[in-house]
Design a protein around this motif. Structure first.
Motif, PDB file in Angstrom:
ATOM      1  N   GLY A 106       0.810  -1.213   0.000  1.00  0.00           N
ATOM      2  CA  GLY A 106       0.000   0.000   0.000  1.00  0.00           C
ATOM      3  C   GLY A 106       0.841   1.259   0.000  1.00  0.00           C
ATOM      4  O   GLY A 106       1.921   1.329  -0.597  1.00  0.00           O
ATOM      5  N   ALA A 111       6.016   1.241   6.621  1.00  0.00           N
ATOM      6  CA  ALA A 111       7.361   0.895   6.110  1.00  0.00           C
ATOM      7  C   ALA A 111       8.295   2.086   6.291  1.00  0.00           C
ATOM      8  O   ALA A 111       9.430   1.945   6.746  1.00  0.00           O
ATOM      9  CB  ALA A 111       7.266   0.491   4.639  1.00  0.00           C
ATOM     10  N   GLY A 179       1.202  -3.961   5.941  1.00  0.00           N
ATOM     11  CA  GLY A 179       0.209  -3.637   4.922  1.00  0.00           C
ATOM     12  C   GLY A 179       0.350  -4.546   3.714  1.00  0.00           C
ATOM     13  O   GLY A 179       0.231  -4.091   2.577  1.00  0.00           O
ATOM     14  N   ILE A 199       1.513  -6.585  11.242  1.00  0.00           N
ATOM     15  CA  ILE A 199       0.727  -5.649  12.046  1.00  0.00           C
ATOM     16  C   ILE A 199      -0.701  -5.683  11.519  1.00  0.00           C
ATOM     17  O   ILE A 199      -0.938  -5.620  10.312  1.00  0.00           O
ATOM     18  CB  ILE A 199       1.318  -4.217  12.034  1.00  0.00           C
ATOM     19  CG1 ILE A 199       0.560  -3.345  13.036  1.00  0.00           C
ATOM     20  CG2 ILE A 199       1.290  -3.579  10.647  1.00  0.00           C
ATOM     21  CD1 ILE A 199       1.340  -2.176  13.555  1.00  0.00           C
ATOM     22  N   HIS A 200      -1.642  -5.809  12.461  1.00  0.00           N
ATOM     23  CA  HIS A 200      -3.054  -5.884  12.086  1.00  0.00           C
ATOM     24  C   HIS A 200      -3.788  -4.691  12.713  1.00  0.00           C
ATOM     25  O   HIS A 200      -3.587  -4.397  13.892  1.00  0.00           O
ATOM     26  CB  HIS A 200      -3.648  -7.210  12.592  1.00  0.00           C
ATOM     27  CG  HIS A 200      -5.059  -7.405  12.157  1.00  0.00           C
ATOM     28  ND1 HIS A 200      -5.389  -7.782  10.877  1.00  0.00           N
ATOM     29  CD2 HIS A 200      -6.231  -7.252  12.818  1.00  0.00           C
ATOM     30  CE1 HIS A 200      -6.711  -7.836  10.768  1.00  0.00           C
ATOM     31  NE2 HIS A 200      -7.246  -7.528  11.934  1.00  0.00           N
ATOM     32  N   PRO A 201      -4.658  -4.036  11.931  1.00  0.00           N
ATOM     33  CA  PRO A 201      -5.270  -2.797  12.443  1.00  0.00           C
ATOM     34  C   PRO A 201      -6.507  -3.016  13.309  1.00  0.00           C
ATOM     35  O   PRO A 201      -7.493  -2.298  13.175  1.00  0.00           O
ATOM     36  CB  PRO A 201      -5.614  -2.049  11.153  1.00  0.00           C
ATOM     37  CG  PRO A 201      -5.878  -3.121  10.158  1.00  0.00           C
ATOM     38  CD  PRO A 201      -5.008  -4.276  10.529  1.00  0.00           C
ATOM     39  N   HIS A 267      -3.626   4.342  12.489  1.00  0.00           N
ATOM     40  CA  HIS A 267      -2.335   4.649  11.878  1.00  0.00           C
ATOM     41  C   HIS A 267      -1.407   5.338  12.875  1.00  0.00           C
ATOM     42  O   HIS A 267      -0.213   5.053  12.932  1.00  0.00           O
ATOM     43  CB  HIS A 267      -2.523   5.545  10.639  1.00  0.00           C
ATOM     44  CG  HIS A 267      -2.385   4.768   9.363  1.00  0.00           C
ATOM     45  ND1 HIS A 267      -3.408   4.601   8.469  1.00  0.00           N
ATOM     46  CD2 HIS A 267      -1.341   4.094   8.843  1.00  0.00           C
ATOM     47  CE1 HIS A 267      -2.987   3.866   7.458  1.00  0.00           C
ATOM     48  NE2 HIS A 267      -1.742   3.549   7.649  1.00  0.00           N
TER      49      HIS A 267
HETATM   50  C1  GRF Z   1      -1.972  -0.608   8.201  1.00  0.00           C
HETATM   51  O1  GRF Z   1      -3.110  -0.094   8.802  1.00  0.00           O
HETATM   52  C2  GRF Z   1      -1.716  -2.025   8.651  1.00  0.00           C
HETATM   53  O2  GRF Z   1      -2.198  -2.301   9.923  1.00  0.00           O
HETATM   54  C3  GRF Z   1      -2.495  -2.843   7.664  1.00  0.00           C
HETATM   55  O3  GRF Z   1      -2.347  -2.154   6.444  1.00  0.00           O
HETATM   56  C4  GRF Z   1      -2.156  -0.762   6.702  1.00  0.00           C
HETATM   57  C5  GRF Z   1      -0.957  -0.330   5.922  1.00  0.00           C
HETATM   58  O4  GRF Z   1      -0.815   1.058   5.893  1.00  0.00           O
HETATM   59  N1  GRF Z   1      -2.028  -4.209   7.653  1.00  0.00           N
HETATM   60  P1  GRF Z   1       0.496   1.725   5.286  1.00  0.00           P
HETATM   61  O5  GRF Z   1       0.644   1.220   3.868  1.00  0.00           O
HETATM   62  O6  GRF Z   1       1.651   1.311   6.131  1.00  0.00           O
HETATM   63  O7  GRF Z   1       0.247   3.198   5.328  1.00  0.00           O
END
Ligand code: GRF
Length: 284
Positions: A106, A111, A179, A199-201, A267
Motif C-alpha cells: 500500500g 514501512a 500492509g 501488524i493488524h489494524p 495509523h
Molecule cells: C496498516 O493499517 C496495517 O495495519 C495494515 O495495512 C495498513 C498499511 O498502511 N495491515 P500503510 O501502507 O503502512 O500506510
C-alpha cells in the motif's frame, strides 16, 4: 553503473557526485603530497623512489579523502568506508547487520516509519521492500531511501517457488509485513520460523482473518458497536492473523467515528509503536 553505486552506498544522486569528487580530489591531493614529500628527501627517481612513493601514497590516501570530505559534507560516508577497508586489511570484519525485508503493498507509511527508525542502526538493515503492486506508494518510499525492491507476482508467490530462493540469496534474516494483504505461503513460514511479524489494524483475535484488511476491519469494528479498537503486532503462522501476539495498543471508538477517522487513530498507534516493538523482537 551510477545507479548501482547509489544503491550500494545508499546515497542520493547529489551525494554520489560529491563522493566521486572527493575520491578524485583526495586521490590527486595525496599524489601531489607524496611527490612533494619525496622531493624534500632529495632521493633519486629510481625503483626505491617508486616503492616509497606507493607506500607513502597508500598511507596518505585515507587522510586526504577524509580532509576533502569535510567541506563536501561527506565525512561520515568516508569514515565508514575507510573503517571498512581498514577492517579488511586487518582481518577485523565488521559484524554483519541483520537484514530485514518489509513486505508491503500500500501507501507504505508503516514501512517508512520503520526505515527511518533503523536508518542509522548498527545492527539492523532494512535491506529489501517486497511488493505485489507495481504502483504502490511503498515503492516510491523504497526509491527515496535507496532500498532494493522486489516486485512479486501471484502465480509464482503461491504456486511457484514462493520467491524463497530470491529471499535466501539476498540473505534476509527477518520479514516484516506492513500492509501486505496476501497470505504467506507455508514454505516461507517454515523457512523463517518465528521470524515473520505482521501488524493488524484491530485487536486480534477479533476482526481478523481473510478479507479483514483496511477499511473492512474498521467498518466491522464500528458495526459491531465496539467502544475500543487498536493494533496487534503478532508472529505469522500458516493461518491468517493467528500467530502469537507480541503487542497490542488500544484507542477509543467514539460514536461519531467513521472508518476514516478510526483508520487515522489506528495509523497513529501503528506509527508510534511498530518500529519500537519490532526493534525489541529483533534484539531478542
Ligand atoms: C496498516 O493499517 C496495517 O495495519 C495494515 O495495512 C495498513 C498499511 O498502511 N495491515 P500503510 O501502507 O503502512 O500506510
Amino acid at each position: 553503473m551510477f545507479q548501482k553505486l547509489q544503491r550500494k552506498w545508499k546515497v542520493n544522486s547529489i551525494s554520489l557526485v560529491l563522493i566521486l569528487v572527493t575520491f578524485a580530489t583526495g586521490g590527486s591531493l595525496c599524489g601531489y603530497l607524496g611527490k612533494l614529500l619525496l622531493g624534500l628527501t632529495g632521493l633519486e627517481k629510481n625503483i626505491l623512489w617508486f616503492i616509497i612513493y606507493i607506500i607513502l601514497v597508500t598511507l596518505l590516501w585515507p587522510l586526504c579523502v577524509l580532509v576533502i570530505s569535510i567541506p563536501l559534507g561527506q565525512f561520515s560516508f568516508f569514515k565508514k568506508y575507510i573503517t571498512k577497508i581498514f577492517g579488511r586489511f586487518t582481518g577485523k570484519k565488521q559484524p554483519s547487520k541483520m537484514r530485514v525485508a518489509i513486505f508491503a503493498s500500500g501507501a507504505g507509511s508503516n514501512a517508512q516509519k520503520i526505515i527511518e527508525h533503523f536508518k542509522n542502526s548498527k545492527t539492523v538493515e532494512i535491506a529489501l521492500i517486497v511488493c505485489n503492486q507495481p504502483n504502490a506508494g511503498v515503492l516510491h518510499i523504497a526509491n527515496t531511501y535507496k532500498i532494493e525492491t522486489l516486485l512479486i507476482e501471484k502465480e509464482r508467490f503461491f504456486k511457484g517457488d514462493h520467491y524463497l530462493n530470491d529471499l535466501q540469496l539476498k540473505n534476509i534474516h527477518f520479514i516484516v509485513l506492513a500492509g501486505f494483504l496476501w497470505k504467506i505461503p507455508t514454505a516461507l513460514v517454515q523457512a523463517w520460523p518465528s521470524k515473520i511479524v505482521n501488524i493488524h489494524p484491530a485487536l486480534l483475535p477479533k476482526f481478523g482473518g481473510k478479507g479483514m484488511y483496511g477499511n473492512n476491519v474498521h467498518q466491522a469494528v464500528i458495526e459491531a458497536g465496539e467502544t475500543e479498537s487498536g493494533i496487534t503486532i503478532h508472529f505469522v503462522d500458516e493461518v491468517y492473523d493467528n500467530g502469537k501476539i507480541i503487542f497490542q495498543a488500544t484507542c477509543k471508538v467514539e460514536p461519531e467515528d467513521n472508518t476514516d477517522s478510526l483508520a487515522q487513530k489506528i495509523h497513529r498507534l501503528e506509527h508510534t509503536h511498530f518500529p519500537e516493538e519490532l526493534e525489541k523482537v529483533l534484539m531478542k
